[in-house]
Design an enzyme around this catalytic site. Structure first.
Site, PDB file in Angstrom:
ATOM      1  N   HIS A 106       0.881  -1.174   0.000  1.00 37.38           N
ATOM      2  CA  HIS A 106       0.000   0.000   0.000  1.00 37.38           C
ATOM      3  C   HIS A 106       0.914   1.218   0.000  1.00 37.38           C
ATOM      4  CE1 HIS A 106      -2.414  -3.060   2.167  1.00 37.38           C
ATOM      5  NE2 HIS A 106      -3.484  -2.423   1.746  1.00 37.38           N
ATOM      6  N   ASP A 163     -11.050 -12.856   9.639  1.00 41.41           N
ATOM      7  CA  ASP A 163      -9.958 -12.751   8.680  1.00 41.41           C
ATOM      8  C   ASP A 163      -8.630 -12.880   9.414  1.00 41.41           C
ATOM      9  OD1 ASP A 163      -8.785 -12.268   6.240  1.00 41.41           O
ATOM     10  OD2 ASP A 163      -8.961 -10.088   6.380  1.00 41.41           O
TER      11      ASP A 163
HETATM   12  C1  XUL Z   1      -7.686  -6.728   3.798  1.00 42.29           C
HETATM   13  C2  XUL Z   1      -6.836  -7.046   2.643  1.00 42.29           C
HETATM   14  C3  XUL Z   1      -6.023  -5.936   2.113  1.00 42.29           C
HETATM   15  C4  XUL Z   1      -5.902  -5.902   0.641  1.00 42.29           C
HETATM   16  C5  XUL Z   1      -5.174  -4.682   0.108  1.00 42.29           C
HETATM   17  O1  XUL Z   1      -8.360  -7.795   4.328  1.00 42.29           O
HETATM   18  O2  XUL Z   1      -6.783  -8.160   2.197  1.00 42.29           O
HETATM   19  O3  XUL Z   1      -4.788  -5.988   2.713  1.00 42.29           O
HETATM   20  O4  XUL Z   1      -5.269  -7.025   0.154  1.00 42.29           O
HETATM   21  O5  XUL Z   1      -5.633  -3.506   0.619  1.00 42.29           O
END
Ligand code: XUL
Ligand code: CO
Length: 448
Positions: A104, A310
Site C-alpha cells: 500500500h 480474517d
Molecule cells: C484486507 C486485505 C487488504 C488488501 C489490500 O483484508 O486483504 O490488505 O489485500 O488492501
C-alpha cells in the site's frame, strides 16, 4: 545492496532440498523454481509475491495486546525506518527467492501532514524502491492505496457521504498510479475496506454505488492518460471492517462491474480468507471468477476453518492449494497476476526465522498443489467424467440450448416425444454418483 546493513544475518539463500528431514525447515522440500511442468517452470506458474504490510509493517499488535515483534528496521524517525524496512524487505525477497512484492502507498512511506508531504515521502521511497528493484530484479506485483486506515476514511473513501473525502481519495489514487508507473507495477488493486455501511437507515446505497463507479471511471481515465499498462483488480471481501461491504464476493463484484460498464477494465484479486468469510468454500471465488474470465490474481492466504474472521494465515492445506492451482492452470496461468501472500506470522512467532519458515511452508504447499493439479489434469480422469456428465448438451436439443437457439416450444415438443428420461434407469444415477465419488476422492488420491 552490499554496503547495506544486514537484517537477516546468518540466513543464506533458501535452497531446494527434496530429501530434507522433518526438522530441516529452512529449505524448500517441494518448491523447485526451475522445474518444468506442463511446459512452464514452477516459478512461472506460481508467481509468488511477498506482501509488505504484514511481513514488514506488522508488529504483532492486536486489539487486545501490544506489539510483540521486535524488528530492527522499525527504529529511527518515520522516514529512516521506512528506508531500513525497505532494505530489509529486499534482503528477505532475495534470500527467499521470490520475484514479486506488493504494498500500500502508506506501507512504503509515512503519511505526512498534507497531501503534498505524503506525496513527497512516497516519491522519495519510490526512488529507493526502484534502485533496489534494479539491483535485485525483484518486481512489483501490485500497488494499492490505503483508503481505509486514516480517520478521514471512517465513512468510506469512494462511497463517503462527503465529496471532500472522495476528492482526497481520488488525489491519493492519482499519486498511487504515478508510483505504479514509475515502479513498473504489473497490477493495481482496489480493496474497498470501508466501502459499505453500518446502518442502512442513514445510507443512500444507490448514490454510493454510483459514486464508486464514477471513482473507478476516473481511475481508468487517468491510467489511460498515463499510458499505464497494468491490470486493475478489485479485491472482494464481505465484511471487516465494515458490517457490510459492497464488494461482498466475486459474483457481487462482477455484477457491479457489468452494471456500470466497467467489466473490460477490471479483473478480480481473490483472497480465499475473504471467500470463506462470505460463507463459501475456500476455492469458490477463485473458481467462479476464473469461470467468467475475471480471475486476475490471488491473495493466497487462509483463515482457520474453526474461526469466523480474517486471520490472514499462511496457506498450508494441500487440498486447497490443489483446487486453486487446478483453476489457475485451467485458465492458462495467472499472469500478470500472481500468488501474493497476504498473510502474517502469528504474534507469538517472534523470531526473524519464522518469517522465512512461514513463507517456505506456504510455497511448498502451493508447489504440492501445483504438482497435484498437473497430475489430475494429465490423467484426465475427472475431465473425462465431467465431459460425460454434460454429454447431452453436445447433440440435438442440448446443442441448441448450448448455442442459445432453443425455445420453450422446443422443450415441450422434446418432452412430449421422449418422456422424462430416455436413458436406461441404471445410467441415470450412475453418471451423477460416480462423478461425485471421484470428485470427493480426487484430492486425496493425488496427494503426493
Ligand atoms: C484486507 C486485505 C487488504 C488488501 C489490500 O483484508 O486483504 O490488505 O489485500 O488492501
Ligand atoms: Co488481501
Amino acid at each position: 545492496m552490499a554496503a547495506q546493513e544486514e537484517f537477516f544475518a546468518g540466513i543464506p539463500k533458501i535452497q531446494y532440498v527434496p530429501g530434507a528431514g522433518p526438522t530441516e525447515v529452512m529449505c524448500f522440500k517441494h518448491y523447485n523454481a526451475e522445474e518444468v511442468l506442463m511446459g512452464r517452470t514452477m516459478e512461472d506458474w506460481l508467481r509468488f509475491s511477498v506482501c509488505y504490510w504484514h511481513s514488514f509493517c506488522g508488529t504483532g499488535a492486536d486489539p487486545f495486546g501490544l506489539p510483540t515483534l521486535n524488528r530492527r528496521w522499525n527504529e529511527g524517525t518515520p522516514m529512516d525506518s521506512a528506508k531500513k524496512r525497505l532494505c530489509a524487505a529486499f534482503e528477505f525477497f532475495t534470500k527467499l527467492g521470490v520475484k514479486y512484492y506488493t504494498f500500500h502507498d502508506r506501507d512504503l512511506s509515512p503519511e505526512g501532514a498534507t497531501l503534498e508531504e505524503s506525496s513527497r515521502n512516497l516519491e522519495e521511497m519510490a526512488d529507493l524502491a526502484l534502485q533496489l528493484q534494479n539491483e535485485t530484479g525483484v518486481k512489483v506485483l501490485w500497488v494499492t492505496c490505503n483508503l481505509f486506515a486514516h480517520p478521514r476514511y471512517m465513512n468510506g473513501a469512494a462511497t463517503n457521504p462527503d465529496c471532500h473525502v472522495l476528492a482526497y481519495a481520488g488525489a491519493q489514487v492519482k499519486k498511487g498510479l504515478d508510483i505504479a508507473k514509475k515502479l513498473g507495477a504489473e497490477n493495481f488493486v482496489f480493496w474497498g475496506g470501508r466501502e459499505g455501511f453500518l446502518s442502512i437507515h442513514n445510507t443512500d446505497v444507490a448514490a454510493e454505488l454510483k459514486h464508486m463507479a464514477s471513482f473507478f471511471k476516473m481511475a481508468v481515465n487517468y491510467k489511460e492518460k498515463l499510458g499505464l499498462k497494468c491490470q486493475f483488480l478489485i479485491e472482494p471481501k464481505p465484511k471487516e471492517p465494515c458490517k457490510h461491504q459492497y464488494d461482498y464476493d466475486a459474483m457481487s463484484v462482477i455484477g457491479f462491474l457489468k452494471h456500470y460498464g466497467l467489466e473490460n477494465h477490471f479483473k478480480l484479486n481473490i483472497e480465499p480468507n475473504h471467500t470463506t468469510l462470505a460463507g463459501h468454500s475456500y476455492e469458490h471465488d477463485v473458481v467462479m471468477a476464473s469461470a467468467l474470465g475475471m480471475l486476475g490474481s490471488v491473495d493466497s492466504n487462509t483463515g482457520s476453518p474453526d474461526l469466523g474472521w480474517d486471520t490472514d494465515q499462511f496457506p498450508m492445506d494441500i487440498r486447497n492449494t490443489t483446487l486453486v492451482m487446478k483453476a489457475v492452470i485451467g485458465q492458462g496461468g495467472l499472469q500478470p497476476g500472481g500468488l501474493n501472500f497476504d498473510a502474517k506470522v502469528r504474534r507469538e512467532s517472534t523470531d526473524l526465522e519464522d518469517l522465512f519458515i512461514a513463507h517456505i511452508g506456504a510455497m511448498d504447499a502451493f508447489a504440492r498443489g501445483l504438482r497435484n493439479a498437473v497430475r489430475m489434469i494429465e490423467e484426465g480422469v475427472i475431465s473425462a467424467m465431467v465431459k460425460e456428465r454434460y454429454s447431452s448438451f453436445s447433440r440435438g436439443l442440448g446443442q441448441k440450448v448450448e448455442d442459445g437457439s432453443a425455445t420453450l416450444e422446443d422443450m415441450e415438443d422434446f418432452i412430449k416425444q421422449n418422456g422424462w428420461d430416455s436413458r436406461p434407469p441404471g445410467r441415470r444415477s450412475n453418471c451423477v454418483r460416480r462423478s461425485i465419488v471421484v470428485f470427493l476422492l480426487a484430492p486425496l488420491h493425488v496427494n503426493v
